[in-house]
Design a protein around this motif. Structure first.
Motif, PDB file in Angstrom:
ATOM      1  N   ASP A   7     -10.172  19.979   8.334  1.00  0.00           N
ATOM      2  CA  ASP A   7      -8.905  20.635   8.665  1.00  0.00           C
ATOM      3  C   ASP A   7      -8.218  21.044   7.373  1.00  0.00           C
ATOM      4  O   ASP A   7      -8.586  20.571   6.297  1.00  0.00           O
ATOM      5  CB  ASP A   7      -8.005  19.677   9.448  1.00  0.00           C
ATOM      6  CG  ASP A   7      -7.119  20.377  10.457  1.00  0.00           C
ATOM      7  OD1 ASP A   7      -6.902  21.599  10.316  1.00  0.00           O
ATOM      8  OD2 ASP A   7      -6.639  19.707  11.388  1.00  0.00           O
ATOM      9  N   GLU A  21      -2.612  13.866   5.309  1.00  0.00           N
ATOM     10  CA  GLU A  21      -2.880  12.427   5.202  1.00  0.00           C
ATOM     11  C   GLU A  21      -2.960  11.776   6.576  1.00  0.00           C
ATOM     12  O   GLU A  21      -3.793  10.904   6.811  1.00  0.00           O
ATOM     13  CB  GLU A  21      -1.804  11.742   4.359  1.00  0.00           C
ATOM     14  CG  GLU A  21      -1.835  12.119   2.900  1.00  0.00           C
ATOM     15  CD  GLU A  21      -3.045  11.573   2.161  1.00  0.00           C
ATOM     16  OE1 GLU A  21      -3.743  10.674   2.683  1.00  0.00           O
ATOM     17  OE2 GLU A  21      -3.286  12.057   1.049  1.00  0.00           O
ATOM     18  N   GLU A  22      -2.103  12.205   7.488  1.00  0.00           N
ATOM     19  CA  GLU A  22      -2.120  11.653   8.844  1.00  0.00           C
ATOM     20  C   GLU A  22      -3.423  12.011   9.557  1.00  0.00           C
ATOM     21  O   GLU A  22      -4.019  11.175  10.242  1.00  0.00           O
ATOM     22  CB  GLU A  22      -0.917  12.154   9.622  1.00  0.00           C
ATOM     23  CG  GLU A  22       0.395  11.594   9.093  1.00  0.00           C
ATOM     24  CD  GLU A  22       1.627  12.314   9.607  1.00  0.00           C
ATOM     25  OE1 GLU A  22       1.497  13.247  10.423  1.00  0.00           O
ATOM     26  OE2 GLU A  22       2.733  11.941   9.169  1.00  0.00           O
ATOM     27  N   LYS A  23      -3.894  13.241   9.399  1.00  0.00           N
ATOM     28  CA  LYS A  23      -5.159  13.669  10.015  1.00  0.00           C
ATOM     29  C   LYS A  23      -6.330  12.886   9.423  1.00  0.00           C
ATOM     30  O   LYS A  23      -7.217  12.432  10.152  1.00  0.00           O
ATOM     31  CB  LYS A  23      -5.350  15.173   9.812  1.00  0.00           C
ATOM     32  CG  LYS A  23      -6.638  15.709  10.360  1.00  0.00           C
ATOM     33  CD  LYS A  23      -6.683  15.622  11.868  1.00  0.00           C
ATOM     34  CE  LYS A  23      -7.923  16.298  12.403  1.00  0.00           C
ATOM     35  NZ  LYS A  23      -7.958  16.338  13.849  1.00  0.00           N
ATOM     36  N   GLN A  25      -6.251   9.921   8.145  1.00  0.00           N
ATOM     37  CA  GLN A  25      -6.167   8.552   8.661  1.00  0.00           C
ATOM     38  C   GLN A  25      -6.712   8.462  10.085  1.00  0.00           C
ATOM     39  O   GLN A  25      -7.436   7.531  10.420  1.00  0.00           O
ATOM     40  CB  GLN A  25      -4.718   8.046   8.609  1.00  0.00           C
ATOM     41  CG  GLN A  25      -4.549   6.626   9.087  1.00  0.00           C
ATOM     42  CD  GLN A  25      -5.283   5.619   8.222  1.00  0.00           C
ATOM     43  OE1 GLN A  25      -5.409   5.806   7.012  1.00  0.00           O
ATOM     44  NE2 GLN A  25      -5.788   4.569   8.837  1.00  0.00           N
ATOM     45  N   GLN A  26      -6.383   9.436  10.926  1.00  0.00           N
ATOM     46  CA  GLN A  26      -6.911   9.464  12.291  1.00  0.00           C
ATOM     47  C   GLN A  26      -8.434   9.538  12.278  1.00  0.00           C
ATOM     48  O   GLN A  26      -9.101   8.836  13.047  1.00  0.00           O
ATOM     49  CB  GLN A  26      -6.366  10.663  13.057  1.00  0.00           C
ATOM     50  CG  GLN A  26      -4.919  10.573  13.403  1.00  0.00           C
ATOM     51  CD  GLN A  26      -4.388  11.872  14.005  1.00  0.00           C
ATOM     52  OE1 GLN A  26      -5.094  12.880  14.076  1.00  0.00           O
ATOM     53  NE2 GLN A  26      -3.135  11.863  14.420  1.00  0.00           N
ATOM     54  N   LEU A  27      -8.992  10.363  11.406  1.00  0.00           N
ATOM     55  CA  LEU A  27     -10.452  10.489  11.311  1.00  0.00           C
ATOM     56  C   LEU A  27     -11.072   9.179  10.833  1.00  0.00           C
ATOM     57  O   LEU A  27     -12.087   8.733  11.379  1.00  0.00           O
ATOM     58  CB  LEU A  27     -10.833  11.637  10.378  1.00  0.00           C
ATOM     59  CG  LEU A  27     -10.586  13.037  10.924  1.00  0.00           C
ATOM     60  CD1 LEU A  27     -10.669  14.074   9.818  1.00  0.00           C
ATOM     61  CD2 LEU A  27     -11.586  13.354  12.027  1.00  0.00           C
ATOM     62  N   ARG A  28     -10.467   8.545   9.823  1.00  0.00           N
ATOM     63  CA  ARG A  28     -11.002   7.270   9.320  1.00  0.00           C
ATOM     64  C   ARG A  28     -10.966   6.204  10.402  1.00  0.00           C
ATOM     65  O   ARG A  28     -11.909   5.424  10.545  1.00  0.00           O
ATOM     66  CB  ARG A  28     -10.228   6.818   8.089  1.00  0.00           C
ATOM     67  CG  ARG A  28     -10.539   7.645   6.847  1.00  0.00           C
ATOM     68  CD  ARG A  28      -9.958   7.036   5.589  1.00  0.00           C
ATOM     69  NE  ARG A  28      -8.516   7.007   5.582  1.00  0.00           N
ATOM     70  CZ  ARG A  28      -7.738   7.955   5.068  1.00  0.00           C
ATOM     71  NH1 ARG A  28      -8.275   9.022   4.512  1.00  0.00           N
ATOM     72  NH2 ARG A  28      -6.426   7.826   5.099  1.00  0.00           N
ATOM     73  N   GLU A  29      -9.885   6.170  11.184  1.00  0.00           N
ATOM     74  CA  GLU A  29      -9.775   5.178  12.258  1.00  0.00           C
ATOM     75  C   GLU A  29     -10.822   5.393  13.342  1.00  0.00           C
ATOM     76  O   GLU A  29     -11.219   4.458  14.015  1.00  0.00           O
ATOM     77  CB  GLU A  29      -8.377   5.204  12.858  1.00  0.00           C
ATOM     78  CG  GLU A  29      -7.327   4.622  11.939  1.00  0.00           C
ATOM     79  CD  GLU A  29      -5.907   4.795  12.433  1.00  0.00           C
ATOM     80  OE1 GLU A  29      -5.692   5.452  13.477  1.00  0.00           O
ATOM     81  OE2 GLU A  29      -4.996   4.276  11.760  1.00  0.00           O
ATOM     82  N   SER A  30     -11.280   6.642  13.509  1.00  0.00           N
ATOM     83  CA  SER A  30     -12.314   6.926  14.509  1.00  0.00           C
ATOM     84  C   SER A  30     -13.721   6.806  13.926  1.00  0.00           C
ATOM     85  O   SER A  30     -14.703   7.101  14.602  1.00  0.00           O
ATOM     86  CB  SER A  30     -12.112   8.325  15.107  1.00  0.00           C
ATOM     87  OG  SER A  30     -12.404   9.322  14.146  1.00  0.00           O
TER      88      SER A  30
END
Length: 53
Positions: A7, A21-23, A25-30
Motif C-alpha cells: 500500500d 504505520e497502522e496498515k 501493523q495490521q499486516l504484521r498482526e495477520s
C-alpha cells in the motif's frame, strides 16, 4: 532486490495520523511481514515487504 508494495500513503497526512504505520501493523498482526519506507521522489510512505538485513 525487488520488494512487494502492499500500500502507499501521501506524506502529508494530518498531524498525529500515521496511516502507513497502522496498515503495516495490521499486516504484521495477520502474519505478513511489513514495514514502512519513504519514497522521497514520490513524497509517499510505502508499506512494503519486510526484508531481513
Amino acid at each position: 532486490m525487488a520488494r512487494e508494495v502492499y500500500d502507499s500513503f501521501p506524506a502529508g497526512a494530518p498531524r498525529g495520523s500515521w496511516p502507513a504505520e497502522e496498515k503495516a501493523q495490521q499486516l504484521r498482526e495477520s502474519g505478513t511481514p511489513a514495514t514502512v519506507v519513504m519514497d522521497l521522489d514520490g513524497d509517499r510512505f510505502l508499506v512494503v515487504e519486510e526484508v531481513a538485513r
